[in-house]
Design an enzyme around this catalytic site. Structure first.
Site, PDB file in Angstrom:
ATOM      1  N   LYS A   1      33.047  57.774  62.992  1.00 57.57           N
ATOM      2  CA  LYS A   1      32.867  56.425  63.552  1.00 57.57           C
ATOM      3  C   LYS A   1      31.445  56.260  64.112  1.00 57.57           C
ATOM      4  O   LYS A   1      30.764  55.289  63.822  1.00 57.57           O
ATOM      5  CB  LYS A   1      33.893  56.163  64.663  1.00 57.57           C
ATOM      6  CG  LYS A   1      33.813  54.741  65.191  1.00 57.57           C
ATOM      7  CD  LYS A   1      34.549  54.569  66.484  1.00 57.57           C
ATOM      8  CE  LYS A   1      33.732  55.136  67.631  1.00 57.57           C
ATOM      9  NZ  LYS A   1      34.371  54.984  68.936  1.00 57.57           N
TER      10      LYS A   1
ATOM     11  N   ASP B   1      36.967  51.712  64.727  1.00 57.23           N
ATOM     12  CA  ASP B   1      37.429  52.162  66.046  1.00 57.23           C
ATOM     13  C   ASP B   1      38.845  51.634  66.250  1.00 57.23           C
ATOM     14  O   ASP B   1      39.450  51.075  65.334  1.00 57.23           O
ATOM     15  CB  ASP B   1      36.470  51.687  67.150  1.00 57.23           C
ATOM     16  CG  ASP B   1      36.514  50.179  67.338  1.00 57.23           C
ATOM     17  OD1 ASP B   1      37.228  49.486  66.573  1.00 57.23           O
ATOM     18  OD2 ASP B   1      35.848  49.688  68.261  1.00 57.23           O
TER      19      ASP B   1
END
Ligand code: SF4
Length: 136
Positions: free
Chosen positions: A41, A59
């Site tokens: 991420k 996320d």
């Protein structure tokens, strides 16, 4: 959260940047992933935000909103699967912006526990909202 672990990662990350990359943050995805404390991420955020490349960081907000809106199949049960499903359908030039749209929508409107469906601009096309209204 986890300030001690984050501090350790930051120190190690800074050491790696100096010793291996001449003090510069690399813009290569695999090089970013090698840095201490950097996962998929964060590497995608760096690519999208710092380097202006097409990337879709997933996320918790992007993951939740993508599912509620039916943008990804229910079988996309990991952040990586959600990332791949979104990349398949969103034009590359729009990926970084779409990441922010989904993230902000999840943070302020389609919130985790109590989504604000009554204020949501997408409620007329949202499968989750339609499903909820049938239950009421
Ligand atoms: S209608 Fe409700 S569940 Fe659907 S995206 Fe909007 S806030 Fe989320």
């Amino acid at each position: 959260s986890y300030p001690n672990a984050k501090a350790r990662h930051l120190v190690e990350l800074a050491r790696m940047l100096v010793s291996e990359y001449g003090g510069e943050v690399p813009n290569d995805f695999d090089a970013l992933l090698r840095l201490s404390g950097v996962g998929r991420k964060t590497a995608n955020v760096m690519q999208a935000v710092a380097f202006g490349q097409s990337a879709m960081p997933v996320d918790t907000h992007v993951y939740r909103v993508s599912h509620r809106l039916g943008l990804v199949p229910s079988t996309a049960d990991t952040p990586l699967k959600v990332e791949k499903a979104l990349i398949k359908h969103i034009p590359a030039d729009d990926l970084a912006r779409a990441h922010h749209w989904l993230l902000l929508h999840g943070r302020y409107v389609c919130t985790s526990r109590k989504p604000h469906c009554d204020k949501c601009e997408l409620s007329n096309i949202c499968p989750k909202k339609i499903e909820n209204s049938k239950l009421q």
